[in-house]
Structure formats: C-alpha cells, structure tokens
Design an enzyme around this catalytic site. Structure first.
Site, PDB file in Angstrom:
ATOM      1  N   LYS A  57      23.621   1.507  14.866  1.00 37.21           N
ATOM      2  CA  LYS A  57      24.201   0.944  14.459  1.00 37.21           C
ATOM      3  C   LYS A  57      23.798  -0.169  14.564  1.00 37.21           C
ATOM      4  CE  LYS A  57      28.351   3.930  12.970  1.00 37.21           C
ATOM      5  NZ  LYS A  57      28.373   4.992  13.839  1.00 37.21           N
TER       6      LYS A  57
HETATM    7  C1  LIG Z   1      28.370   6.397  13.182  1.00 37.18           C
HETATM    8  C2  LIG Z   1      27.578   7.115  13.435  1.00 37.18           C
HETATM    9  C3  LIG Z   1      27.465   8.619  13.166  1.00 37.18           C
HETATM   10  C4  LIG Z   1      27.492   8.241  11.180  1.00 37.18           C
HETATM   11  O1  LIG Z   1      26.855   7.408  10.678  1.00 37.18           O
HETATM   12  P1  LIG Z   1      27.735   7.850   9.057  1.00 37.18           P
HETATM   13  O2  LIG Z   1      26.898   6.456   8.643  1.00 37.18           O
HETATM   14  O3  LIG Z   1      28.811   6.745   9.395  1.00 37.18           O
HETATM   15  O4  LIG Z   1      27.110   8.652   8.042  1.00 37.18           O
HETATM   16  C5  LIG Z   1      26.643   9.363  13.473  1.00 37.18           C
HETATM   17  N1  LIG Z   1      26.550   9.082  14.472  1.00 37.18           N
HETATM   18  C6  LIG Z   1      26.472   8.421  15.369  1.00 37.18           C
HETATM   19  C7  LIG Z   1      26.360   8.038  16.760  1.00 37.18           C
HETATM   20  C8  LIG Z   1      27.658   6.960  15.000  1.00 37.18           C
HETATM   21  O5  LIG Z   1      27.622   5.645  15.412  1.00 37.18           O
END
Ligand SMILES: *Cc1c(COP(=O)(O)O)cnc(C)c1O
Length: 476
Positions: A120
């Site tokens: 993220k």
């Molecule tokens: C947010 C997140 C996901 C999922 O991503 P999306 O964009 O919601 O599909 C998967 N793995 C981790 C470690 C995350 O922080």
C-alpha cells in the site's frame, strides 16, 4: 482526461476534482471516460525509464489538470531509495519494485519495501504528495478520518506524517492489532497524526467513521476526508508497477506475462486490469483469495455474493478478510460494456438481495475473455507454500503473498512468466511465519526495536458523540 461515474448519474470530473473525494455523488465510482492507449513504440521507450520517470509517464496519461513538470517533481520526490529501501538486505533499493526470480518462470515483484512494509506504500506515499500539492494550491486544509485493522491505516499515516495542511485521525480496535502493527502506528511522534484506540472491534471503528461521514454538515465544517481503497489516485499509482514488472521480466514488448495478485478489495488487481486495457501484453490476471472467497466464487461461477460480517472469517492473511470488494464495480462497468444502467441494476439487486449472477447473461463471456482466472487458499495451504519456498530458496514470504504464489502455481502456462505481487514483508506476520518454518521472520534494518519505542494514542469508547468532541477539539 475526464472521469465519469459507473452509475452514470454524476457530472464529469477532472483528476483534481476527485482526488480528495470518495464515492461519486450518485453512489458510483469514478473511472476514466476511456483508458489511455499505449502502443508498442511507447512501451519500448518506457522500458528504459527509472521508476519515478515511468510513474510520471503513466500518471500524465490520467491527469490533465496538474502540469506534467509538477507530476514529475512529485514522482521524483516520492519514488526514492530512501522511501522504498526497507526491504531484505539483498533487495535492490536503487530499483523501486525490483523483480526477484524464484524459479525459471516464476518471479516475485517486491512491492513491500516502503516504510510500512506492505504494497500500500507504493500508492499511498504518492497520494500524500498529491494531497499536499492540491491543498497548497487551494489553500484548504484536510482532516483525514479512517478506520484500520492494520495495513491501510499505517500506510496512510506514514504517507501523511509531517505534511502541511493535513491531519490524520486513525481509528483502530484497542488491543486487537499485532504488537508490530500497533508499534508501527502508535510510535509516530508527528504532531499531525492522531491515533485513536477504540474500545471495540474493527467493525465498531468503521461504523464510527460512517456515522461521522453521514453527518454532512459536521463533515464539511471540519473538512473531513478519507483515503480508502476506492480512491482513484491510489488505483492509478498502482498501474505503474504492472508496467515495471512487465519490463523487468521481458526483453521486448512482444512477450507476454501473467500476474498473480492476492486480493481483498480488488484495488491492486484492478490496476492490473487497467494496465492490460491500456495495451500492456498481459496473458492472465490470477486473482487469489483466502477463505473469504467472494471474488474467487465470482470468477469461477459468475455469481457475486457479498458476505455478512458474521460470514467473514478472521484468517492468517487478515488484509484480505473482506465481505465485499469495494473496487469490483469498476471492473464490472467495463465488463458490461460501460453501460451505467446495467451497473445500476446489478447494484440495486446487490443491495436488495446480496447477490447478482452474470453466468446466464451475455456478460459472462466478456468475463471469461477478460483474462481473469482465480483460486483460493486455506491456512494450511499458506503454511505449506511458505515452508516449501523457504526450503527450496531460503526466501521467506508473508501469508498474503503466499496466497498469491499458491494460486499462481495452479494457473502457470508454459513459456509465460508468472509475476507474483509481494503485498507485505513477512516481518509483519511473525506468528504465522513461526508456525510455518519454526522461526521468526527476518526484520529489515531499523525495525528491530520498534515495539520498545514510546507510543502515543488516545483511548475512546465506541461512541460517536465522544469521537466528534475529540475531532472538534483537535481538527486543524
Ligand atoms: C490491502 C492488502 C491486500 C489486498 O489488496 P486489495 O487492493 O484490497 O485487493 C493484500 N495483501 C496485503 C498485505 C494488503 O495490505
């Protein structure tokens, strides 16, 4: 580049118009009026670019109300080795999002070397820079209000910390995050970061945010905004690393690759879909879920059935524990030929019955041709995947990434490299790693003592009036 709503009932908007907002006024999600197209010659030119310049080139195709030179400045300030140099000791920090081959046709795209050790950061750090730019231009201030069970909240705080014009109020369930996650957020000393530990569970935190947001007058007066996963700028910034991964895995732009993506809210893999729509030669988009298999069920059967909170399980890949996928509507809009009336019909059916089914419609063929395939994993699958990879290569991956690697293997095609997106570093999920390989995961340099740093947070009951009073006293 103009943006339109998936429900067809909102005015067209520009990138800056939608940067700070959430849902479109008609309840839909904003999407580009059409996807920019990237030809082969341009792909060959982009192949040579360092990450910050590639990000500038991609984002300039989605943004026409920030000067290109300014987009370049924001990207160069964001995509640096200093920000994204928190990976494994042998990760190439000079290359943002380096590719690591695990096997001849299987690679890991390292997206989790940012400050919170999860993918993220790739988009959120840029969002922080964009917010600062937009607020400086308009002379406004913004109070970001969010709820987190871990990853999103910390990524938002690290992206916004110390930025003029912005405060962050992040609600988390008191005593329910891992010690590492708690330390990551609560040890930030910046004056514009407010950690609020709510006496309740994550759903209570989310309900509080909803209640505050539903009070439109309060929201406007205190200039309250959000940074959740439907934010369009986050999706756009994620498109960049699909191009980067493709270039790193191929020698020329006639080759094709597949991507495997651990999915929750469909934000990450949506960016892959958009890259493909722009002309990136993507063979398969392999969507991986955990036991919360809302999306796997859809891609296998055509039935999209959202789950209740009671049906949503707490798993060892907690960032994928979702009951509905908030970005999925953007993909469905494309699948139904961008017909907003169809989207409106499907989502009103979803609101009324909790389910829609495309399998017996003409749209199902479009889904099947879209390149998506899917699968899911159990806790035992993730442990086995982590253990097996560790035994073979010495590399430790986190349980979310393991979801992706497990499902990637089921959809590999001869001659087509499979790129697995690494969505977090294992250090964040030590308990599961110990269960898988019998020892603690390695921690990146600088994170060894994180739990012993002083922590700052305020405990509040799950009570809207008290939260509003707190916001009223501290909002900038
Ligand atoms: C947010 C997140 C996901 C999922 O991503 P999306 O964009 O919601 O599909 C998967 N793995 C981790 C470690 C995350 O922080």
């Amino acid at each position: 580049m103009k943006y339109v709503s998936t429900r067809g009932g909102a005015p067209e908007a520009s990138f800056l118009d939608i940067l700070l907002g959430g849902l479109a006024p008609d309840g839909g999600l904003y999407v580009p009026a059409s996807y920019p197209q990237v030809g082969r010659a341009e792909l060959e030119r982009w192949r040579e670019l360092p990450y910050a310049d590639l990000a500038t080139a991609v984002l300039a195709r989605f943004i026409d109300d920030i000067p290109a030179a300014e987009i370049g400045r924001l990207c160069r300030a964001t995509y640096t080795a200093r920000v994204y140099g928190h990976g494994r000791p042998d990760s190439d920090a000079a290359q943002i999002a380096p590719l690591r081959w695990l096997e001849p046709q299987l690679a890991l795209l390292e997206l989790s070397n940012g400050p919170t050790l999860a993918f993220k950061d790739m988009a959120m750090q840029l969002l922080g820079a964009l917010f600062e730019y937009a607020l400086a231009r308009s002379g406004e201030r913004l109070n970001v209000l969010g709820a987190t069970s871990g990853d999103t909240g910390s990524a938002a705080e690290y992206a916004m910390r110390g930025r003029p014009g912005i405060n962050v109020f992040m609600l988390s369930p008191h005593g329910r995050m891992s010690a590492f996650q708690r330390a990551q957020m609560y040890s930030l000393a910046d004056a514009n970061i407010f950690n609020i530990a709510v006496e309740g569970v994550f759903d209570d935190c989310q309900d509080l945010v909803k209640s505050v947001s539903n009070d439109l007058e309060f929201k406007r007066r205190l200039r309250i905004g959000t940074v959740n996963s439907i934010n369009w700028a986050r999706v756009a910034a994620q498109v960049v690393y699909y191009f980067r991964g493709y270039f790193a895995a191929t020698k020329n732009s006639d080759e094709r690759v597949s991507f495997a993506v651990p999915s929750g809210n469909f934000g990450n893999v949506l960016a892959g879909w958009i890259a493909k729509q722009m002309g990136l030669p993507v063979e398969r988009l392999v969507l991986a879920t955990n036991e919360n298999d809302v999306l796997d069920e859809f891609f296998r059967s055509g039935r999209y059935r959202v789950r209740s909170a009671a049906e949503t399980r707490a798993t060892s890949s907690p960032s994928m524990d979702i009951s509905k996928a908030s970005n999925f509507e953007r993909y469905v809009f494309d699948i139904v030929g961008r017909d907003a009336a169809v989207v409106r019909r499907l989502w009103s059916q979803l609101d009324a019955q909790g389910v829609f089914d495309l399998s017996s419609t003409a749209h199902w063929e479009s889904v099947r041709r879209s390149g998506f395939v899917s699968g899911s994993s159990t806790h035992a699958d993730r442990l086995a995947t982590i253990r097996r990879l560790h035994e073979r290569s010495g590399l430790v991956i986190d349980p979310h990434t393991a979801d992706g690697v497990k499902v990637a293997r089921e959809h590999a095609m001869p001659g087509v490299p499979m790129i697995c997106l690494e969505t977090a570093l294992p250090a964040k999920f030590a308990e599961t790693i110990v269960e898988a390989i019998g020892r603690e995961p390695p921690r990146p340099a600088g994170y060894g003592d994180i739990e012993s740093r002083p922590q700052r947070f305020t405990v509040l009951p799950a009570d809207v009036a008290q939260l509003k009073a707190y916001l009223g006293a501290h909002a900038g």
